[in-house]
Design a protein around this motif. Structure first.
Motif, PDB file in Angstrom:
ATOM      1  N   THR A  66       1.352  12.472  -1.277  1.00 26.13           N
ATOM      2  CA  THR A  66       2.484  11.571  -1.096  1.00 26.13           C
ATOM      3  C   THR A  66       2.044  10.292  -0.411  1.00 26.13           C
ATOM      4  N   LEU A  67       1.259  10.406   0.660  1.00 25.54           N
ATOM      5  CA  LEU A  67       0.800   9.215   1.371  1.00 25.54           C
ATOM      6  C   LEU A  67      -0.141   8.379   0.519  1.00 25.54           C
ATOM      7  N   ALA A  68      -1.012   9.032  -0.243  1.00 20.46           N
ATOM      8  CA  ALA A  68      -1.910   8.290  -1.127  1.00 20.46           C
ATOM      9  C   ALA A  68      -1.120   7.551  -2.191  1.00 20.46           C
ATOM     10  N   ALA A  94       2.018   0.499  -2.869  1.00 21.61           N
ATOM     11  CA  ALA A  94       1.934  -0.748  -2.107  1.00 21.61           C
ATOM     12  C   ALA A  94       0.851  -1.640  -2.697  1.00 21.61           C
ATOM     13  N   LEU A  95      -0.261  -1.058  -3.078  1.00 20.92           N
ATOM     14  CA  LEU A  95      -1.349  -1.804  -3.702  1.00 20.92           C
ATOM     15  C   LEU A  95      -0.867  -2.489  -4.970  1.00 20.92           C
ATOM     16  N   TRP A  96      -0.181  -1.759  -5.826  1.00 21.90           N
ATOM     17  CA  TRP A  96       0.294  -2.315  -7.093  1.00 21.90           C
ATOM     18  C   TRP A  96       1.309  -3.431  -6.879  1.00 21.90           C
ATOM     19  N   ARG A  97       2.085  -3.323  -5.795  1.00 22.85           N
ATOM     20  CA  ARG A  97       3.071  -4.363  -5.491  1.00 22.85           C
ATOM     21  C   ARG A  97       2.452  -5.536  -4.746  1.00 22.85           C
ATOM     22  N   GLY A  98       1.237  -5.365  -4.263  1.00 23.00           N
ATOM     23  CA  GLY A  98       0.605  -6.394  -3.458  1.00 23.00           C
ATOM     24  C   GLY A  98       1.126  -6.425  -2.036  1.00 23.00           C
ATOM     25  N   ASP A  99       1.678  -5.320  -1.563  1.00 28.12           N
ATOM     26  CA  ASP A  99       2.268  -5.212  -0.230  1.00 28.12           C
ATOM     27  C   ASP A  99       1.205  -4.733   0.754  1.00 28.12           C
ATOM     28  N   ALA A 100       0.495  -5.678   1.362  1.00 24.64           N
ATOM     29  CA  ALA A 100      -0.605  -5.325   2.254  1.00 24.64           C
ATOM     30  C   ALA A 100      -0.118  -4.527   3.461  1.00 24.64           C
ATOM     31  N   ALA A 101       0.989  -4.931   4.062  1.00 23.09           N
ATOM     32  CA  ALA A 101       1.498  -4.226   5.245  1.00 23.09           C
ATOM     33  C   ALA A 101       1.889  -2.794   4.896  1.00 23.09           C
ATOM     34  N   GLY A 102       2.539  -2.602   3.756  1.00 20.65           N
ATOM     35  CA  GLY A 102       2.911  -1.256   3.320  1.00 20.65           C
ATOM     36  C   GLY A 102       1.703  -0.397   3.016  1.00 20.65           C
ATOM     37  N   ALA A 103       0.685  -0.996   2.413  1.00 19.46           N
ATOM     38  CA  ALA A 103      -0.539  -0.253   2.106  1.00 19.46           C
ATOM     39  C   ALA A 103      -1.253   0.156   3.389  1.00 19.46           C
ATOM     40  N   VAL A 104      -1.320  -0.747   4.373  1.00 21.09           N
ATOM     41  CA  VAL A 104      -1.959  -0.420   5.646  1.00 21.09           C
ATOM     42  C   VAL A 104      -1.244   0.756   6.302  1.00 21.09           C
ATOM     43  N   ALA A 146       0.617   3.109   4.883  1.00 22.48           N
ATOM     44  CA  ALA A 146       0.430   4.338   4.113  1.00 22.48           C
ATOM     45  C   ALA A 146      -0.979   4.902   4.272  1.00 22.48           C
ATOM     46  N   PHE A 147      -1.987   4.044   4.174  1.00 20.50           N
ATOM     47  CA  PHE A 147      -3.358   4.525   4.295  1.00 20.50           C
ATOM     48  C   PHE A 147      -3.682   4.964   5.720  1.00 20.50           C
ATOM     49  N   ALA A 148      -3.071   4.348   6.724  1.00 21.62           N
ATOM     50  CA  ALA A 148      -3.282   4.782   8.108  1.00 21.62           C
ATOM     51  C   ALA A 148      -2.725   6.189   8.305  1.00 21.62           C
ATOM     52  N   GLY A 149      -1.555   6.456   7.753  1.00 21.16           N
ATOM     53  CA  GLY A 149      -0.980   7.803   7.837  1.00 21.16           C
ATOM     54  C   GLY A 149      -1.826   8.817   7.104  1.00 21.16           C
ATOM     55  N   LEU A 150      -2.305   8.446   5.940  1.00 21.79           N
ATOM     56  CA  LEU A 150      -3.157   9.340   5.160  1.00 21.79           C
ATOM     57  C   LEU A 150      -4.459   9.635   5.902  1.00 21.79           C
ATOM     58  N   ARG A 194     -10.648   5.599   4.577  1.00 23.80           N
ATOM     59  CA  ARG A 194     -11.027   4.665   5.647  1.00 23.80           C
ATOM     60  C   ARG A 194     -11.429   3.312   5.048  1.00 23.80           C
ATOM     61  N   ASN A 195     -12.167   3.351   3.955  1.00 22.17           N
ATOM     62  CA  ASN A 195     -12.560   2.126   3.269  1.00 22.17           C
ATOM     63  C   ASN A 195     -11.338   1.388   2.712  1.00 22.17           C
ATOM     64  N   ASN A 196     -10.421   2.126   2.090  1.00 27.63           N
ATOM     65  CA  ASN A 196      -9.201   1.508   1.546  1.00 27.63           C
ATOM     66  C   ASN A 196      -8.364   0.882   2.650  1.00 27.63           C
ATOM     67  N   LEU A 197      -8.259   1.563   3.782  1.00 29.75           N
ATOM     68  CA  LEU A 197      -7.499   1.040   4.910  1.00 29.75           C
ATOM     69  C   LEU A 197      -8.123  -0.264   5.413  1.00 29.75           C
ATOM     70  N   ALA A 198      -9.434  -0.282   5.568  1.00 31.98           N
ATOM     71  CA  ALA A 198     -10.116  -1.496   6.037  1.00 31.98           C
ATOM     72  C   ALA A 198      -9.903  -2.652   5.059  1.00 31.98           C
ATOM     73  N   SER A 199      -9.965  -2.355   3.779  1.00 30.69           N
ATOM     74  CA  SER A 199      -9.747  -3.384   2.759  1.00 30.69           C
ATOM     75  C   SER A 199      -8.354  -3.984   2.864  1.00 30.69           C
ATOM     76  N   TRP A 200      -7.361  -3.120   3.040  1.00 26.34           N
ATOM     77  CA  TRP A 200      -5.984  -3.621   3.148  1.00 26.34           C
ATOM     78  C   TRP A 200      -5.716  -4.320   4.469  1.00 26.34           C
ATOM     79  N   GLN A 201      -6.378  -3.888   5.516  1.00 27.98           N
ATOM     80  CA  GLN A 201      -6.244  -4.605   6.787  1.00 27.98           C
ATOM     81  C   GLN A 201      -6.806  -6.018   6.660  1.00 27.98           C
ATOM     82  N   ARG A 202      -7.912  -6.154   5.963  1.00 23.98           N
ATOM     83  CA  ARG A 202      -8.510  -7.470   5.702  1.00 23.98           C
ATOM     84  C   ARG A 202      -7.562  -8.335   4.882  1.00 23.98           C
TER      85      ARG A 202
END
Length: 80
Positions: free
Chosen positions: A17-19, A25-35, A37-41, A60-68
């Motif tokens: 669910t979290l993934a 969020a990625l598909w929508r381009g929602d960086a804050a939402g992706a961060v 979701a990936f932080a929870g995951l 961890r890599n996906n989270l760092a990418s979205w934080q950037r």
């Protein structure tokens, strides 16, 4: 029930669910939402799989990418 569900229990469902939330969020381009979701995951994966599991490292890599991306987006908005 699949074999990995028997081994890992309900945590697998939460991870999926979290993934999915992160991917949406990625598909929508929602960086804050992706961060978020990936932080929870990542928290769940570290607890269930351990910090060195390949899935945990990918998250961890996906989270760092979205934080950037979020930082760049925020910086661009500040300069507008």
């Amino acid at each position: 029930m699949q074999r990995h569900e028997l081994q890992r229990g309900p945590e697998l469902s939460i991870e999926c669910t979290l993934a999915t939330r992160g991917n949406l969020a990625l598909w929508r381009g929602d960086a804050a939402g992706a961060v978020e979701a990936f932080a929870g995951l990542l928290t769940d994966q570290e607890r269930v799989l351990g910090p060195d599991h390949p899935d945990t490292l990918t998250t961890r890599n996906n989270l760092a990418s979205w934080q950037r991306r979020r930082a760049v987006s925020t910086s661009n908005n500040d300069h507008s």
